[in-house]
Scaffold this motif. Structure first.
Motif, short mmCIF file in Angstrom:
data_model
loop_
_atom_site.label_atom_id
_atom_site.label_comp_id
_atom_site.label_asym_id
_atom_site.label_seq_id
_atom_site.Cartn_x
_atom_site.Cartn_y
_atom_site.Cartn_z
N TYR A 56 -6.57 -1.08 -0.82
CA TYR A 56 -6.37 -0.58 0.54
C TYR A 56 -5.67 0.78 0.53
O TYR A 56 -5.91 1.62 1.41
N ALA A 82 -5.91 -3.42 7.44
CA ALA A 82 -6.25 -4.56 6.59
C ALA A 82 -5.93 -5.88 7.28
O ALA A 82 -4.90 -6.04 7.92
N ASP A 134 0.82 -1.22 0.00
CA ASP A 134 0.00 0.00 0.00
C ASP A 134 0.84 1.26 0.00
O ASP A 134 0.40 2.31 -0.48
N CYS A 182 -5.13 -6.03 -4.00
CA CYS A 182 -5.69 -5.73 -2.68
C CYS A 182 -5.01 -4.51 -2.07
O CYS A 182 -5.68 -3.66 -1.48
N TRP A 183 -3.70 -4.42 -2.21
CA TRP A 183 -2.99 -3.27 -1.64
C TRP A 183 -3.29 -1.99 -2.41
O TRP A 183 -3.28 -0.90 -1.84
N ARG A 223 -11.26 -5.63 7.69
CA ARG A 223 -10.57 -4.59 8.46
C ARG A 223 -10.80 -4.82 9.95
O ARG A 223 -11.86 -5.27 10.36
#
Length: 256
Positions: free
Chosen positions: A162, A194, A126, A158-159, A188
């Motif tokens: 996020y 996350a 992220d 996913c990152w 979360r």
């Protein structure tokens, strides 16, 4: 047609305890390829023999940034012996995130990798979305600074999610430079942090992401779960494969 692989970091403890047996279970579940993060001290010939016996492809290897800087030629040679031509920078520590220096090093690593008939990728978390260089997310600044010839994209969708961006938009932005994505779900905690989860049990729009990836010509959709809350990673990757097979049965162009 995209193929489905597993990042073996998900089952790292099982791999350390039973290298061959864990790979056998991964193959039995229907994963076509595996992405390594370590070889647990095993020689390339042994690894290649096991992969061939189980019908698994080595789709890539996560290799530490410092290891690539110091031992690139050896890493390329080992990976070629197991049938893998894709080396991936998996993570940068906070101390390593001197971005001008990183970009210059990636250019050089990518050039040397390409000249030996292999491919260098970078795998995001992220922070590449939340940190900026010249007013742009590091993610975008990096791929502007280093050419596609020298650096390909392994996008952890996913990152990206996020980090506050739309993975579908990013997949479309980098189509043609995107051989691999990581497909990962998350929930979360009470603080909004996350928690990686099995596919289909979290908040990530997996179907939209997988559709976009297939449409963009991604070669590998790789399942990864950084931490398995139930403490049973083999069960977690089985659950994620159930989601994959259901998605494929609904008409997705996936090799499962």
């Amino acid at each position: 047609m995209a193929k489905v692989g597993l990042q073996l970091y998900t089952v790292r403890e099982e791999m350390e305890q039973d290298f061959r047996g864990t790979l056998e279970k991964v193959a039995e579940l229907g994963y076509k390829g595996v992405e390594f993060h370590t070889f647990f001290g095993r020689g390339a010939d042994e690894v290649k023999s096991i992969l061939d016996e189980l019908g698994l492809e080595a789709l890539g290897t996560h290799t530490a940034y410092r290891q690539l800087l110091d031992h690139l030629d050896e890493e390329i040679a080992y990976n070629k012996r197991i049938g893998n031509d894709t080396l991936i920078v998996p993570y940068l520590t906070e101390e390593e995130r001197v971005w001008d220096e990183v970009f210059a090093n990636l250019k050089e690593l990518g050039r040397r990798t390409r000249e030996q008939g292999a491919v260098l990728c970078y795998h995001n978390h992220d922070f590449e979305m939340t940190e900026e260089v010249n007013g742009k997310p590091v993610f975008d600044a990096m791929y502007e600074a280093v050419s596609a010839d020298d650096l390909q994209v392994e996008m952890d969708t996913c990152w990206v999610h996020y980090g506050g961006y739309d993975p579908v938009e990013y997949i479309n932005r980098y189509r043609g430079r995107l051989p691999i994505i990581h497909l990962k779900d998350m929930t979360r905690d009470a603080d909004g942090k996350a928690i990686t989860a099995e596919l289909g049990v979290g908040e990530v729009n997996l179907t939209a992401i997988a559709d976009a990836a297939i449409g963009a010509g991604v070669e590998w959709i790789v399942v990864e779960q950084d931490y398995c809350a139930g403490g049973k990673p083999l069960e977690s990757i089985a659950t994620s494969m159930e989601w994959i097979k259901k998605y494929a049965a609904e008409g997705a162009e996936l090799n499962v």
